[in-house]
Write an enzyme that holds these catalytic residues in place. Structure first.
Site, PDB file in Angstrom:
ATOM      1  N   SER A  68      -8.011   1.898  -0.843  1.00  0.00           N
ATOM      2  CA  SER A  68      -7.254   2.905  -1.591  1.00  0.00           C
ATOM      3  C   SER A  68      -7.373   2.688  -3.088  1.00  0.00           C
ATOM      4  O   SER A  68      -8.405   2.977  -3.655  1.00  0.00           O
ATOM      5  CB  SER A  68      -5.800   3.040  -1.152  1.00  0.00           C
ATOM      6  OG  SER A  68      -5.319   4.284  -1.632  1.00  0.00           O
ATOM      7  N   HIS A  73      -0.943   0.849 -16.205  1.00  0.00           N
ATOM      8  CA  HIS A  73      -0.749   1.538 -17.476  1.00  0.00           C
ATOM      9  C   HIS A  73       0.013   0.584 -18.378  1.00  0.00           C
ATOM     10  O   HIS A  73       1.029   0.012 -17.957  1.00  0.00           O
ATOM     11  CB  HIS A  73       0.061   2.826 -17.298  1.00  0.00           C
ATOM     12  CG  HIS A  73      -0.529   3.766 -16.306  1.00  0.00           C
ATOM     13  ND1 HIS A  73      -1.612   4.580 -16.602  1.00  0.00           N
ATOM     14  CD2 HIS A  73      -0.203   4.015 -15.029  1.00  0.00           C
ATOM     15  CE1 HIS A  73      -1.904   5.308 -15.529  1.00  0.00           C
ATOM     16  NE2 HIS A  73      -1.063   4.978 -14.561  1.00  0.00           N
ATOM     17  N   CYS A  88      -4.409   1.497   2.376  1.00  0.00           N
ATOM     18  CA  CYS A  88      -4.249   2.075   3.703  1.00  0.00           C
ATOM     19  C   CYS A  88      -4.633   0.981   4.695  1.00  0.00           C
ATOM     20  O   CYS A  88      -5.360   0.048   4.365  1.00  0.00           O
ATOM     21  CB  CYS A  88      -5.110   3.322   3.873  1.00  0.00           C
ATOM     22  SG  CYS A  88      -6.876   3.035   3.749  1.00  0.00           S
TER      23      CYS A  88
END
Length: 125
Positions: A68, A73, A88
Site C-alpha cells: 500500500s 508531511h 493491506c
C-alpha cells in the site's frame, strides 16, 4: 481488502532541521526504512515546498508499496510531522511490519509527544 492503517502526529520534533526540510534526504531514508522492515517499494515521490514568511518549506514524502503506502508531511516552522502507514494484508499479514515502520518513523523525528491511531480496515473474509 483487510488491512491496517496507522497514523501519527508528531509534535516538537527534536531531530536535526534538515529532516524536516530536505526532501531527498528524508525520502531516501524512508525507502531504506521501508526495505528494512521487509516491505516492497514500487514507487516514490518526494517534494519540497518553498519557504514562506513563516519559515522554511516543508516536505511531502510518499513511498508507494506493493502492500500500500507510506506518506509523511513536515511542518518545519512548527517542528511537526504527520505520518501515515497503510498496509493491506492480501498476500499475508503485514501488520507487524507496519508497526515496525511506524516505530522507526517516530524515532527518526524524536518528538516530545505524539498522537497515534490504529485503524483495522476492511472486513474479515
Amino acid at each position: 481488502m483487510k488491512g491496517l492503517h496507522l497514523t501519527a502526529d508528531l509534535y516538537r520534533c527534536r531531530c536535526a532541521a534538515e529532516w524536516l526540510t530536505d526532501a531527498t534526504q528524508l525520502g531516501e531514508w524512508c525507502v531504506e526504512a521501508v526495505e528494512a522492515v521487509g516491505l516492497q517499494v514500487v514507487g516514490r515521490l518526494f517534494h519540497a515546498f518553498p519557504a514562506t514568511e513563516r519559515g522554511p518549506g516543508g516536505v511531502t514524502a510518499t513511498v508507494l508499496l506493493a502492500e500500500s503506502h507510506v506518506c509523511l508531511h513536515t511542518w518545519p516552522e512548527e517542528r511537526a510531522v504527520t505520518c501515515d502507514v497503510y498496509v493491506c494484508n492480501f498476500s499475508g499479514d503485514h501488520s507487524a511490519k507496519a508497526r515496525g515502520l511506524m516505530f522507526a518513523l517516530v524515532n527518526r523525528f524524536q518528538p516530545e509527544w505524539t498522537e497515534q491511531r490504529s485503524l483495522d480496515r476492511g472486513e474479515e473474509a
